[in-house]
Enzyme design. Structure first.
Site, PDB file in Angstrom:
ATOM      1  N   ASP A   1       0.900  -0.849   0.192  1.00  0.00           N
ATOM      2  CA  ASP A   1       0.154   0.091  -0.255  1.00  0.00           C
ATOM      3  C   ASP A   1       1.034   1.437   0.261  1.00  0.00           C
ATOM      4  OD1 ASP A   1      -2.472   1.963   0.383  1.00  0.00           O
ATOM      5  OD2 ASP A   1      -2.962   0.012   1.489  1.00  0.00           O
TER       6      ASP A   1
ATOM      7  N   ASP B   1      -3.559   4.548  -2.371  1.00  0.00           N
ATOM      8  CA  ASP B   1      -4.701   5.059  -1.925  1.00  0.00           C
ATOM      9  C   ASP B   1      -5.040   6.058  -2.659  1.00  0.00           C
ATOM     10  OD1 ASP B   1      -5.594   4.474   1.411  1.00  0.00           O
ATOM     11  OD2 ASP B   1      -5.158   6.336   1.331  1.00  0.00           O
TER      12      ASP B   1
ATOM     13  N   HIS C   1     -10.963  -2.932   3.909  1.00  0.00           N
ATOM     14  CA  HIS C   1     -10.832  -2.564   5.418  1.00  0.00           C
ATOM     15  C   HIS C   1     -11.884  -1.825   5.432  1.00  0.00           C
ATOM     16  CE1 HIS C   1      -8.652  -0.468   3.363  1.00  0.00           C
ATOM     17  NE2 HIS C   1      -8.359   0.276   4.141  1.00  0.00           N
TER      18      HIS C   1
HETATM   19  C1  GLC Z   1      -8.664   4.899   1.633  1.00  0.00           C
HETATM   20  C2  GLC Z   1      -7.572   3.859   2.801  1.00  0.00           C
HETATM   21  C3  GLC Z   1      -8.503   4.379   4.692  1.00  0.00           C
HETATM   22  C4  GLC Z   1      -7.713   5.586   5.065  1.00  0.00           C
HETATM   23  C5  GLC Z   1      -8.058   7.001   3.674  1.00  0.00           C
HETATM   24  C6  GLC Z   1      -7.151   7.806   3.859  1.00  0.00           C
HETATM   25  O1  GLC Z   1      -9.954   5.300   2.116  1.00  0.00           O
HETATM   26  O2  GLC Z   1      -8.659   2.672   2.202  1.00  0.00           O
HETATM   27  O3  GLC Z   1      -8.232   2.803   4.927  1.00  0.00           O
HETATM   28  O4  GLC Z   1      -8.623   6.041   5.709  1.00  0.00           O
HETATM   29  O5  GLC Z   1      -7.262   6.570   2.193  1.00  0.00           O
HETATM   30  O6  GLC Z   1      -5.731   7.338   4.411  1.00  0.00           O
END
Ligand code: GLC
Length: 536
Positions: free
Chosen positions: A104, A206, A335
Site C-alpha cells: 500500500d 491509496d 477494510h
Molecule cells: C483510503 C483507505 C482508508 C484510509 C484513507 C485515508 O480510503 O482505504 O482506510 O482511511 O484512504 O488514507
C-alpha cells in the site's frame, strides 16, 4: 499467459496486517504472522486457499491516527509490524510459493509526525514549507475555503506558531502533500523505486485520484439534497465535491507512476478510485493503457440492494466500458466497508457473492475473512478505534470489518496470545480456519474450490463473458475460451428457479454441495444458491 499478466489471471487477497496474525503476543498482527500463514494462503495444493497475490495494508512507521494510513516514513517498517529484514523474508517466502506482493502506498498525505511535515511546520521559510498545502486565513480570519474533512470537521487546521492553516482531507494528523511541488514529486517517486528494488510486485495506491489539487482551492458548492440529519460536524457530506475531488491533471502523474513500474519486470499498479461516473473511471486505465492496470472497481460494494438485476447491470456496464486493451476487476469487500456477508443478507447469499466474484471476467480482490463468511462485528462504543467512528458517531466506524481473523477455537481465536486490539467476534468458536477447513460444506471450502477452479479453467479465468436469459432473481452468464464453455447461474433469491441451458451440463461446483450431480437441459435452482454448470 505470461507472468507479466499475473495481475490479470490471479486472485488478489487483501491483508489488513493489524488483524491478520499476531506472532509476538502484543495483540496486533505483524509481518512474521503473515509469513507464518503463507502456506494457508497458497502452498501449491488445493488444501490451501490458492490466492496468487497479497495486497498488504500499510505497515510503515506510523502514530496510527488512521491505523497506518498516516505514514511517518515511507521507507521503513513500524516496529509493531517487524523490520525491513522481516519484510525481505516475507517477499522471498511469498515468491517461493508463487505469491506476488503488493504493498500500500499513501501518496495523498503523510502523518503529521513525518519528518517532512515537522520541517514544513517549523517555519514559514523552511525549504519544505511548500511540501504541504499552507494558506493564510481570509482577511476576516476565517479558514481559506469551505472544504470539509472526510473524517469530520473542517479540512483546515490552524497552526498557531506560524500563523497559517494547513489542509487535510482526512484526519488532521494526515496533512495533504503538495504534488505541485517538484521536490515532493521526486521524493515520492524515489519511494516507488525503493520498494520495487526490494522486490515488491506492485502497489495499491491509496486515494490516488485525489492527489492533484484544484489551483486556487475554490469553495465547494453546497449540496441541496444533503441529508438534513447528518451530524453537524459532517461538513464534507453536505457539499458537492467539485473542487476537492479528482482533477484531470492527475492522469499525467499516474502515467509517470506507470513509467516507473514498467521500467521493472512484471509489476502492476492498482489504484483506489472512487468515481461514480463510468466514463471518468475508465480514464484511469489511460487512453493507451498507460495508467493503472487495475483501477479498483467498487461497484459491488456500492450496490444498494443485493439483487440479480443490480449485479448484472454492474457487470454489463463494466463489460461495455472497459476498453479492449484493458482488463476489468471486481472488489467485494475491504477494510473500509461493511463485510459482504452482512451486506448481502446472510451466509447463503455470501456464497453466491463469492461465486460471482470468482467467476467473472476480471481480477477478483478478496478481503481477509470474507472467505470465512465473517460478519460485520458490532463494536461496543467504548472499544471503537477508528477515527471516523470516534469523530462522526459509532455507526460510521470501520472497526466492524477489521476484527481479528479467526484461526481456530482456542483463546483469542488463535490470532494472538493476548487480548487483541479489537475484540474477536463471538462466532470464532466455530467460524474459524481450522474448523472450516475440516468441513467440506463450509464457505471456506467453497472459496478454495472456486479459486482453484478459476485457476485451472481458462474459460473462467480469461474467457469471454456473455449474459444469458434468466428468470427474475437469477444472474446467468457464459464464459468461453478456446471452445471451453462454462455457464454460471447465480440465484439471488430464496426460491427455486428454473433455468433453460443452452446445452447439456454437468455441475462442477455448486454453492451447496448436495446439488452436485448431472444436469440436463434445465437446472432447478433451489434456495439462495448459485450453480456453475460445465457444458459438455
Ligand atoms: C483510503 C483507505 C482508508 C484510509 C484513507 C485515508 O480510503 O482505504 O482506510 O482511511 O484512504 O488514507
Amino acid at each position: 499467459m505470461t507472468d507479466a499478466q499475473w495481475w490479470k489471471h490471479g486472485t488478489v487477497y487483501q491483508i489488513y496486517p493489524r488483524s491478520f496474525k499476531d506472532s509476538n503476543g502484543d495483540g496486533i498482527g505483524d509481518l512474521q504472522g503473515i509469513i507464518d500463514k503463507l502456506d494457508t494462503l497458497n502452498d501449491g495444493t488445493e488444501n490451501s486457499l490458492g490466492i496468487d497475490a497479497i495486497w498488504i495494508s500499510p505497515f510503515y512507521p506510523s502514530p496510527m491516527a488512521d491505523f497506518g494510513y498516516d505514514v511517518a516514513d515511507y521507507c521503513d517498517i513500524d516496529p509493531m509490524f517487524g523490520d525491513l529484514e522481516t519484510f525481505d523474508r516475507l517477499v522471498t517466502e511469498a515468491h517461493q510459493r508463487g505469491i506476488k506482493i503488493i504493498i500500500d502506498w499513501v501518496p495523498n498525505h503523510t502523518s503529521d509526525q513525518h519528518p517532512w511535515f515537522l520541517e514544513s511546520r517549523s517555519s514559514r521559510d523552511n525549504p519544505k514549507r511548500d511540501w504541504y498545502i499552507w494558506r493564510d486565513p481570509k482577511p476576516d480570519g476565517s479558514r481559506p475555503n469551505n472544504w470539509g474533512s472526510i473524517f469530520g470537521g473542517p479540512a483546515w487546521e490552524w497552526d498557531e506558531a506560524t500563523g497559517q492553516y494547513f489542509y487535510h482531507m482526512f484526519v488532521k494528523q494526515q496533512p495533504d502533500l503538495n504534488w505541485a511541488n517538484p521536490d515532493v514529486y521526486a521524493a515520492m517517486l524515489d519511494v516507488l523505486h525503493f520498494w520495487f528494488k526490494r522486490g515488491v510486485d506492485g502497489f495499491r495506491m491509496d486515494v490516488v485520484y485525489l492527489i492533484a489539487k484544484t489551483p486556487g482551492l475554490p469553495d465547494n458548492p453546497l449540496d441541496p439534497n444533503a441529508d438534513p440529519s447528518l451530524p453537524e460536524d459532517d461538513i464534507f457530506s453536505r457539499q458537492i465535491h467539485l473542487y476537492d475531488g479528482a482533477r484531470p491533471e492527475v492522469h499525467d502523474i499516474i502515467k509517470d507512476f506507470r513509467r516507473i513500474s514498467d521500467s521493472y519486470d512484471d509489476r502492476a499498479l492498482i489504484g483506489e478510485i472512487w468515481e461514480d461516473d463510468i466514463e471518468k473511471w475508465v480514464e484511469y486505465y489511460g487512453e493507451n493503457g498507460d495508467e493503472l492496470q487495475l483501477p479498483f472497481n467498487f461497484r459491488f460494494i456500492q450496490l444498494q440492494k443485493w439483487a440479480a438485476d443490480g449485479a448484472k447491470a454492474i457487470v454489463d456496464m463494466m463489460e461495455g466500458a472497459v476498453p479492449a486493451n484493458a482488463w476489468p476487476n471486481y472488489v467485494l469487500g475491504n477494510h473500509d466497508r461493511t463485510r459482504p456477508a452482512t451486506r448481502v443478507g446472510g451466509q447463503g447469499q455470501a456464497r453466491v457473492a463469492g461465486m460471482m466474484l470468482l467467476t467473472l471476467r476480471g481480477t477478483p480482490t478478496l478481503y481477509q475473512g470474507d472467505e470465512l463468511g465473517m460478519l460485520e462485528a458490532k463494536i461496543p462504543p467504548d472499544k471503537i478505534q477508528d477515527p471516523w467512528g470516534i469523530n462522526l458517531g459509532p455507526e460510521r466506524t470501520r472497526d466492524g470489518c477489521r476484527t481479528p481473523i479467526q484461526w481456530d477455537a482456542s483463546d483469542h481465536a488463535g490470532f494472538s496470545t493476548v487480548e487483541p486490539w479489537l475484540p474477536v467476534q463471538d462466532d470464532y468458536t466455530w467460524r474459524n480456519y481450522a474448523d472450516m477447513s475440516a468441513d467440506s460444506s463450509s464457505i471456506l471450502a467453497l472459496y478454495k474450490q472456486l479459486i482453484w477452479l478459476r485457476k485451472k479453467t481458462p474459460a473462467l479465468n480469461i474467457g469471454s463473458y456473455t449474459p444469458i436469459q434468466a428468470p427474475d432473481g437469477v444472474f446467468a452468464y457464459l464464459r468461453e475460451q478456446d471452445g471451453q464453455r462454462v455457464l454460471v447461474a447465480l440465484n439471488f433469491t430464496a426460491e427455486s428457479k428454473p433455468l433453460s441451458l443452452p446445452g447439456i451440463g454437468r455441475i462442477v461446483l455448486s454453492t451447496q454441495l448436495d446439488r452436485q450431480g448431472a444436469v440436463s437441459g434445465i437446472i432447478d435452482l433451489r434456495g439462495d444458491e448459485g450453480v456453475i454448470v460445465a457444458l459438455d
